[in-house]
Design a protein around this motif. Structure first.
Motif, PDB file in Angstrom:
ATOM      1  N   VAL A  85       0.843  -1.204   0.000  1.00  0.00           N
ATOM      2  CA  VAL A  85       0.000   0.000   0.000  1.00  0.00           C
ATOM      3  C   VAL A  85       0.876   1.251   0.000  1.00  0.00           C
ATOM      4  O   VAL A  85       0.640   2.192  -0.773  1.00  0.00           O
ATOM      5  CB  VAL A  85      -0.964   0.004   1.214  1.00  0.00           C
ATOM      6  CG1 VAL A  85      -1.731   1.310   1.291  1.00  0.00           C
ATOM      7  CG2 VAL A  85      -1.924  -1.184   1.131  1.00  0.00           C
ATOM      8  N   VAL A  86       1.910   1.263   0.838  1.00  0.00           N
ATOM      9  CA  VAL A  86       2.816   2.415   0.886  1.00  0.00           C
ATOM     10  C   VAL A  86       3.520   2.588  -0.458  1.00  0.00           C
ATOM     11  O   VAL A  86       3.657   3.710  -0.967  1.00  0.00           O
ATOM     12  CB  VAL A  86       3.841   2.246   2.032  1.00  0.00           C
ATOM     13  CG1 VAL A  86       4.944   3.288   1.954  1.00  0.00           C
ATOM     14  CG2 VAL A  86       3.135   2.319   3.383  1.00  0.00           C
ATOM     15  N   LEU A  87       3.953   1.480  -1.051  1.00  0.00           N
ATOM     16  CA  LEU A  87       4.621   1.539  -2.345  1.00  0.00           C
ATOM     17  C   LEU A  87       3.686   2.124  -3.416  1.00  0.00           C
ATOM     18  O   LEU A  87       4.104   2.945  -4.238  1.00  0.00           O
ATOM     19  CB  LEU A  87       5.091   0.141  -2.747  1.00  0.00           C
ATOM     20  CG  LEU A  87       5.909   0.032  -4.019  1.00  0.00           C
ATOM     21  CD1 LEU A  87       7.196   0.832  -3.897  1.00  0.00           C
ATOM     22  CD2 LEU A  87       6.234  -1.430  -4.305  1.00  0.00           C
ATOM     23  N   TRP A  88       2.428   1.718  -3.378  1.00  0.00           N
ATOM     24  CA  TRP A  88       1.445   2.254  -4.326  1.00  0.00           C
ATOM     25  C   TRP A  88       1.320   3.772  -4.162  1.00  0.00           C
ATOM     26  O   TRP A  88       1.325   4.520  -5.135  1.00  0.00           O
ATOM     27  CB  TRP A  88       0.091   1.574  -4.090  1.00  0.00           C
ATOM     28  CG  TRP A  88      -1.004   2.097  -4.956  1.00  0.00           C
ATOM     29  CD1 TRP A  88      -1.956   3.014  -4.618  1.00  0.00           C
ATOM     30  CD2 TRP A  88      -1.251   1.747  -6.323  1.00  0.00           C
ATOM     31  NE1 TRP A  88      -2.792   3.254  -5.669  1.00  0.00           N
ATOM     32  CE2 TRP A  88      -2.380   2.484  -6.734  1.00  0.00           C
ATOM     33  CE3 TRP A  88      -0.651   0.888  -7.215  1.00  0.00           C
ATOM     34  CZ2 TRP A  88      -2.900   2.388  -8.011  1.00  0.00           C
ATOM     35  CZ3 TRP A  88      -1.176   0.792  -8.496  1.00  0.00           C
ATOM     36  CH2 TRP A  88      -2.284   1.536  -8.882  1.00  0.00           C
ATOM     37  N   MET A  89       1.253   4.215  -2.917  1.00  0.00           N
ATOM     38  CA  MET A  89       1.127   5.648  -2.655  1.00  0.00           C
ATOM     39  C   MET A  89       2.395   6.399  -3.088  1.00  0.00           C
ATOM     40  O   MET A  89       2.315   7.513  -3.609  1.00  0.00           O
ATOM     41  CB  MET A  89       0.824   5.872  -1.175  1.00  0.00           C
ATOM     42  CG  MET A  89      -0.549   5.334  -0.780  1.00  0.00           C
ATOM     43  SD  MET A  89      -0.826   5.264   0.987  1.00  0.00           S
ATOM     44  CE  MET A  89      -1.083   6.989   1.352  1.00  0.00           C
ATOM     45  N   GLN A  97       1.202  10.449  -3.868  1.00  0.00           N
ATOM     46  CA  GLN A  97       0.084  11.028  -3.127  1.00  0.00           C
ATOM     47  C   GLN A  97      -0.140  10.234  -1.847  1.00  0.00           C
ATOM     48  O   GLN A  97      -0.209   9.004  -1.875  1.00  0.00           O
ATOM     49  CB  GLN A  97      -1.199  10.973  -3.950  1.00  0.00           C
ATOM     50  CG  GLN A  97      -1.157  11.763  -5.218  1.00  0.00           C
ATOM     51  CD  GLN A  97      -2.453  11.614  -6.004  1.00  0.00           C
ATOM     52  OE1 GLN A  97      -3.381  10.926  -5.592  1.00  0.00           O
ATOM     53  NE2 GLN A  97      -2.510  12.264  -7.157  1.00  0.00           N
ATOM     54  N   PHE A  98      -0.276  10.952  -0.745  1.00  0.00           N
ATOM     55  CA  PHE A  98      -0.604  10.314   0.524  1.00  0.00           C
ATOM     56  C   PHE A  98      -1.983  10.813   0.940  1.00  0.00           C
ATOM     57  O   PHE A  98      -2.129  11.584   1.880  1.00  0.00           O
ATOM     58  CB  PHE A  98       0.465  10.616   1.575  1.00  0.00           C
ATOM     59  CG  PHE A  98       1.772   9.971   1.265  1.00  0.00           C
ATOM     60  CD1 PHE A  98       2.008   8.665   1.650  1.00  0.00           C
ATOM     61  CD2 PHE A  98       2.751  10.638   0.550  1.00  0.00           C
ATOM     62  CE1 PHE A  98       3.198   8.038   1.349  1.00  0.00           C
ATOM     63  CE2 PHE A  98       3.948  10.031   0.242  1.00  0.00           C
ATOM     64  CZ  PHE A  98       4.174   8.721   0.647  1.00  0.00           C
ATOM     65  N   ALA A 137      -5.693   7.503  -2.423  1.00  0.00           N
ATOM     66  CA  ALA A 137      -4.504   6.703  -2.757  1.00  0.00           C
ATOM     67  C   ALA A 137      -4.382   5.492  -1.831  1.00  0.00           C
ATOM     68  O   ALA A 137      -4.008   4.402  -2.264  1.00  0.00           O
ATOM     69  CB  ALA A 137      -3.243   7.565  -2.686  1.00  0.00           C
ATOM     70  N   ALA A 138      -4.721   5.673  -0.557  1.00  0.00           N
ATOM     71  CA  ALA A 138      -4.661   4.557   0.401  1.00  0.00           C
ATOM     72  C   ALA A 138      -5.706   3.496   0.053  1.00  0.00           C
ATOM     73  O   ALA A 138      -5.399   2.289   0.065  1.00  0.00           O
ATOM     74  CB  ALA A 138      -4.868   5.069   1.820  1.00  0.00           C
ATOM     75  N   VAL A 139      -6.913   3.915  -0.282  1.00  0.00           N
ATOM     76  CA  VAL A 139      -7.977   2.958  -0.622  1.00  0.00           C
ATOM     77  C   VAL A 139      -7.627   2.199  -1.902  1.00  0.00           C
ATOM     78  O   VAL A 139      -7.754   0.971  -1.960  1.00  0.00           O
ATOM     79  CB  VAL A 139      -9.345   3.685  -0.756  1.00  0.00           C
ATOM     80  CG1 VAL A 139     -10.394   2.764  -1.347  1.00  0.00           C
ATOM     81  CG2 VAL A 139      -9.792   4.202   0.605  1.00  0.00           C
ATOM     82  N   THR A 140      -7.192   2.924  -2.924  1.00  0.00           N
ATOM     83  CA  THR A 140      -6.817   2.228  -4.162  1.00  0.00           C
ATOM     84  C   THR A 140      -5.588   1.349  -3.935  1.00  0.00           C
ATOM     85  O   THR A 140      -5.464   0.293  -4.545  1.00  0.00           O
ATOM     86  CB  THR A 140      -6.560   3.220  -5.315  1.00  0.00           C
ATOM     87  OG1 THR A 140      -5.549   4.148  -4.922  1.00  0.00           O
ATOM     88  CG2 THR A 140      -7.822   3.938  -5.717  1.00  0.00           C
ATOM     89  N   GLY A 141      -4.694   1.770  -3.041  1.00  0.00           N
ATOM     90  CA  GLY A 141      -3.539   0.939  -2.696  1.00  0.00           C
ATOM     91  C   GLY A 141      -3.960  -0.359  -2.031  1.00  0.00           C
ATOM     92  O   GLY A 141      -3.408  -1.429  -2.312  1.00  0.00           O
ATOM     93  N   ILE A 142      -4.942  -0.286  -1.150  1.00  0.00           N
ATOM     94  CA  ILE A 142      -5.456  -1.493  -0.489  1.00  0.00           C
ATOM     95  C   ILE A 142      -6.092  -2.423  -1.522  1.00  0.00           C
ATOM     96  O   ILE A 142      -5.862  -3.632  -1.508  1.00  0.00           O
ATOM     97  CB  ILE A 142      -6.463  -1.112   0.625  1.00  0.00           C
ATOM     98  CG1 ILE A 142      -5.718  -0.451   1.789  1.00  0.00           C
ATOM     99  CG2 ILE A 142      -7.238  -2.341   1.109  1.00  0.00           C
ATOM    100  CD1 ILE A 142      -6.623   0.196   2.823  1.00  0.00           C
TER     101      ILE A 142
END
Length: 197
Positions: free
Chosen positions: A24-28, A33-34, A38-43
């Motif tokens: 998830v952090v890598l996706w963000m 974007q934090f 971005a967190a939801v799409t990362g999950i």
């Protein structure tokens, strides 16, 4: 679901949670974007990646030393800057810097420690892991700025110190005891044990 099955499932989730969070952090970071979106799409992406592209579960030691983790990161940042300055100097100084492929035997039989060691050695400018022999726990690095065997030995010891730092930060108690005892490299111990039978 029996209590044992439930405990096993919870343990698997707990062990894999750091990897999931890292995805998830890598996706963000990739999107720069934090934000909540971005967190939801990362999950969502982490769930997709971990369910579609299943890899063997990496076993964590269950031991994390925050102090040595901070030491690992601090030394890494210092070495990152020092390595960048060294490589920059080598590119502008007259003559070509010497290069070599060096063999670095590791002492600990642990995938996570080997990965931390290889990543740290590769990200610091001036060296790059070109092959990892997982069976014998040996890394092969291409390094620049090598003039003689003393430079090769110094680079080898530097990578082995990264292994030691990784063990102190996240290695198992058995791996930590092995490092503290000054044990021989893993491949050498395996050869001795095989020859003694």
């Amino acid at each position: 679901m029996s209590p044992d099955t439930r405990r096993g499932a919870l343990r698997r989730v707990w062990v894999q949670l750091p990897f999931f969070v890292w995805l998830v952090v890598l996706w963000m970071l990739l999107w720069g974007q934090f934000t909540v979106l971005a967190a939801v799409t990362g999950i969502v992406m982490a769930v997709f990646v971990t369910s579609v592209f299943r890899l063997p579960a990496a076993e964590l030691s269950g031991r994390v030393n925050l102090w040595y983790g901070l030491v690992f990161v601090a030394i890494f940042l210092v070495e990152l800057v020092r390595g960048a300055l060294t490589v920059a100097w080598q590119t502008v100084s007259p003559g070509l810097p010497g290069t070599a492929i060096i063999r670095v035997p590791l002492r600990v039989d642990d995938d996570l420690v080997m990965t931390h060691t290889a990543v740290a050695a590769s990200l610091i400018p001036g060296s790059l892991v070109v092959e990892a022999d997982r069976e014998n726990r040996v890394l092969y690095l291409h390094v620049i700025g090598v003039r003689d065997t003393a430079d090769v030995d110094r680079q080898r010891r530097s990578v082995q110190r990264w292994e030691e730092r990784a063990v102190r930060a996240v290695g198992s108690r058995a791996a930590l005891a092995l490092i503290r005892s000054g044990a021989a490299p893993y491949a050498e111990r395996q050869t001795q044990e095989g020859g003694g039978r």
